[in-house]
Write a protein that holds these residues in place. Structure first.
Motif, PDB file in Angstrom:
ATOM      1  N   VAL A  68      -8.282  -2.853  -5.488  1.00 21.90           N
ATOM      2  CA  VAL A  68      -6.950  -2.283  -5.664  1.00 21.90           C
ATOM      3  C   VAL A  68      -7.056  -0.875  -6.234  1.00 21.90           C
ATOM      4  CG1 VAL A  68      -4.803  -2.533  -6.966  1.00 21.90           C
ATOM      5  CG2 VAL A  68      -5.864  -4.532  -5.927  1.00 21.90           C
ATOM      6  N   ASP A  69      -6.180   0.006  -5.761  1.00 24.17           N
ATOM      7  CA  ASP A  69      -6.059   1.384  -6.255  1.00 24.17           C
ATOM      8  C   ASP A  69      -7.314   2.214  -5.989  1.00 24.17           C
ATOM      9  OD1 ASP A  69      -3.512   0.798  -7.159  1.00 24.17           O
ATOM     10  OD2 ASP A  69      -4.183   0.299  -9.192  1.00 24.17           O
ATOM     11  N   VAL A  70      -8.051   1.861  -4.951  1.00 26.70           N
ATOM     12  CA  VAL A  70      -9.221   2.638  -4.533  1.00 26.70           C
ATOM     13  C   VAL A  70      -9.001   3.088  -3.092  1.00 26.70           C
ATOM     14  CG1 VAL A  70     -11.702   2.590  -4.072  1.00 26.70           C
ATOM     15  CG2 VAL A  70     -10.788   1.404  -6.075  1.00 26.70           C
ATOM     16  N   PRO A  71      -9.072   4.392  -2.809  1.00 26.92           N
ATOM     17  CA  PRO A  71      -8.865   4.865  -1.426  1.00 26.92           C
ATOM     18  C   PRO A  71      -9.877   4.246  -0.474  1.00 26.92           C
ATOM     19  CG  PRO A  71      -8.803   6.698  -2.967  1.00 26.92           C
ATOM     20  CD  PRO A  71      -9.274   5.510  -3.748  1.00 26.92           C
TER      21      PRO A  71
ATOM     22  N   VAL B 204      -4.703   2.923   1.007  1.00 24.83           N
ATOM     23  CA  VAL B 204      -4.999   2.334  -0.300  1.00 24.83           C
ATOM     24  C   VAL B 204      -4.089   1.125  -0.478  1.00 24.83           C
ATOM     25  CG1 VAL B 204      -3.317   3.819  -1.481  1.00 24.83           C
ATOM     26  CG2 VAL B 204      -5.198   2.797  -2.784  1.00 24.83           C
ATOM     27  N   ILE B 205      -4.627   0.075  -1.101  1.00 22.19           N
ATOM     28  CA  ILE B 205      -3.841  -1.111  -1.415  1.00 22.19           C
ATOM     29  C   ILE B 205      -3.552  -1.085  -2.918  1.00 22.19           C
ATOM     30  CG2 ILE B 205      -5.814  -2.651  -1.827  1.00 22.19           C
ATOM     31  CD1 ILE B 205      -2.610  -3.595   0.079  1.00 22.19           C
TER      32      ILE B 205
ATOM     33  N   GLY C  51       0.826  -1.196   0.000  1.00 25.80           N
ATOM     34  CA  GLY C  51       0.000   0.000   0.000  1.00 25.80           C
ATOM     35  C   GLY C  51       0.869   1.258   0.000  1.00 25.80           C
ATOM     36  N   ASP C  52       0.375   2.312  -0.606  1.00 31.64           N
ATOM     37  CA  ASP C  52       1.180   3.521  -0.768  1.00 31.64           C
ATOM     38  C   ASP C  52       1.524   4.172   0.575  1.00 31.64           C
ATOM     39  OD1 ASP C  52       2.342   5.639  -2.536  1.00 31.64           O
ATOM     40  OD2 ASP C  52       0.826   6.874  -1.533  1.00 31.64           O
TER      41      ASP C  52
ATOM     42  N   ARG D 285      -3.110  10.915  -3.277  1.00 35.84           N
ATOM     43  CA  ARG D 285      -2.515  10.164  -4.372  1.00 35.84           C
ATOM     44  C   ARG D 285      -2.786   8.671  -4.198  1.00 35.84           C
ATOM     45  NH1 ARG D 285       4.079  10.120  -3.295  1.00 35.84           N
ATOM     46  NH2 ARG D 285       4.103   8.090  -2.264  1.00 35.84           N
ATOM     47  N   ILE D 286      -2.848   7.974  -5.329  1.00 36.75           N
ATOM     48  CA  ILE D 286      -2.992   6.520  -5.327  1.00 36.75           C
ATOM     49  C   ILE D 286      -1.630   5.868  -5.113  1.00 36.75           C
ATOM     50  CG2 ILE D 286      -3.726   4.512  -6.635  1.00 36.75           C
ATOM     51  CD1 ILE D 286      -6.009   6.308  -5.744  1.00 36.75           C
ATOM     52  N   ASP D 287      -0.651   6.399  -5.802  1.00 37.63           N
ATOM     53  CA  ASP D 287       0.742   6.012  -5.607  1.00 37.63           C
ATOM     54  C   ASP D 287       1.595   7.196  -6.050  1.00 37.63           C
ATOM     55  OD1 ASP D 287       0.844   5.859  -8.438  1.00 37.63           O
ATOM     56  OD2 ASP D 287       0.375   3.731  -8.405  1.00 37.63           O
ATOM     57  N   ALA D 288       2.884   6.979  -6.168  1.00 34.01           N
ATOM     58  CA  ALA D 288       3.787   8.086  -6.474  1.00 34.01           C
ATOM     59  C   ALA D 288       3.524   8.699  -7.845  1.00 34.01           C
ATOM     60  CB  ALA D 288       5.234   7.609  -6.388  1.00 34.01           C
ATOM     61  N   ALA D 289       2.900   7.947  -8.739  1.00 36.59           N
ATOM     62  CA  ALA D 289       2.687   8.428 -10.110  1.00 36.59           C
ATOM     63  C   ALA D 289       1.251   8.834 -10.396  1.00 36.59           C
ATOM     64  CB  ALA D 289       3.120   7.351 -11.111  1.00 36.59           C
ATOM     65  N   ARG D 290       0.304   8.525  -9.500  1.00 36.12           N
ATOM     66  CA  ARG D 290      -1.115   8.781  -9.791  1.00 36.12           C
ATOM     67  C   ARG D 290      -1.779   9.544  -8.639  1.00 36.12           C
ATOM     68  NH1 ARG D 290      -3.284   2.888 -10.860  1.00 36.12           N
ATOM     69  NH2 ARG D 290      -1.810   2.510  -9.148  1.00 36.12           N
TER      70      ARG D 290
END
Length: 374
Positions: free
Chosen positions: A165-168, A204-205, A33-34, A121-126
């Motif tokens: 996945v990728d959902v806060p 977020v995962i 997770g981020d 953010r979802i991750d470092a790029a999104r």
């Protein structure tokens, strides 16, 4: 002989230790997770900054011990030496710079990784956009199991949760009886849960998988088994999981919750296909049982200055911990040690003399004299 034996034993132990460590699941240092990844980076950066001082100190300690050994007559011996400005600058400036750097990193990370702060953010790029709809999960720490409400889907589960996945994920957390701590190492840092209070966590995962969740705060007999499975699924897999809960679950109303709330160890996974309206709020406000006064009502009474003479009628409504009640729902007849009026009707002072004191014994003259003065 002892030296060779020690070396042989060491040669056996070291490979075994390396083999054991290679099998460890270093989930904290390899999260999915981020938020947990940012916390991992904070640990690594802080460790590197501190090693900038620690490693040179260790090396210099070994060097000084070797260079200034007794047998080294070539080493310069200066008993009158007492000060070096250059050395003092190095000794004090390097730790000071590291402390400033650690302070700055801690300040930024404390605000950026605040569990109450919604994700940006979802991750470092999104980044998180308005098109991304978070999922809401309400968590209740029970004795000794975890209850998860999904208010957006009208379902609940015990000792199992899932998220796409990728959902806060917006967590709201509370407890039924004692303080606990919710922790999924692969997802985010731990957050405490307390009865009558609500804490929050945003996470977020980012990878699909099955992860371990646990209680990281000791809470009694079943603490070591207070674990659950967290499933990171794609959107289709999450929809299937929700459908499975709805098909195989039962109704979770107040009566079912009161039975579930009772302490139990190694509780199996349970599904509830529907949840009574307002149940989580009732758990949070400690008023699930009929006739209880909710915490928000009690706080309103306090805010208005109290309940006056009629407030004694609220006593039964404020009894939240009934684990020592009898089977009929009332209280046991045995009064608490030292209980007095008006709780039990016993006067605050007994007419009987204290144990070991003779009631016929006369008081000293000086004491009588002082008491008459009073």
């Amino acid at each position: 002989m002892p030296t060779s034996f020690s070396l042989a034993r060491l040669s056996i132990i070291l490979p075994l230790m390396l083999l054991t460590l290679s099998g460890c699941n270093m989930v904290v240092m390899s999260p999915s997770g981020d938020i947990a990844a940012q916390q991992r980076d904070l640990i690594v950066i802080s460790t590197i900054l501190m090693l900038i001082i620690i490693i040179p100190v260790i090396l210099l300690t070994v060097y000084f011990a070797w260079h200034y050994r007794q047998s080294n007559t070539a080493a310069k011996y200066d008993p009158e030496w007492h000060h070096s400005t250059g050395l003092e600058v190095i000794i004090w400036s390097a730790p000071l710079a590291i402390i400033i750097a650690l302070g700055a990193i801690t300040w930024v990370s404390t605000h950026k990784l605040d569990p109450y702060r919604p994700l940006d953010r979802i991750d470092a790029a999104r980044p998180v956009t308005d098109a991304v709809k978070p999922i809401n999960v309400e968590v209740v720490a029970l004795d000794w199991k975890w209850l998860f409400f999904y208010p957006d889907y009208g379902i609940a589960t015990v000792n199992e949760m899932a998220a796409p996945v990728d959902v806060p994920i917006n967590f709201k957390l509370t407890a039924s009886s004692v303080m606990n701590s919710f922790y999924v190492p692969a997802l985010a840092g731990m957050i405490y849960t307390m009865p009558g209070m609500q804490t929050k966590l945003h996470a977020v995962i980012n990878k699909q998988g099955e992860y371990e969740g646990l209680s990281s705060n000791y809470s009694g007999d079943g603490f070591s088994h207070m674990r659950f499975k967290f499933h990171g699924l794609d959107q289709a897999g999450f929809d299937q999981w929700v459908a499975r809960v709805k098909q195989g679950g039962t109704m979770l109303n107040r009566d079912a919750y009161l039975k579930l709330e009772k302490p139990s160890i190694k509780e199996p996974v349970r599904y509830f296909s529907s949840v009574e309206d307002g149940l989580y709020e009732a758990v949070l406000n400690m008023c699930v049982r009929a006739g209880q006064m909710c915490m928000k009502e009690m706080m309103h009474v306090d805010m208005m200055g109290g309940g006056g003479l009629e407030s004694h009628e609220n006593k039964a409504k404020l009894e939240h911990d009934n684990r020592h009640a009898d089977s009929a729902g009332g209280h046991t007849e045995e009064a608490a040690p030292g209980a007095t009026f008006p709780e039990t009707g016993n006067p605050a002072r007994s007419e009987e003399p204290a144990e070991g004191i003779d009631d016929q014994q006369e008081e000293p003259a000086t004491m009588n004299h002082d008491m008459h003065k009073m």
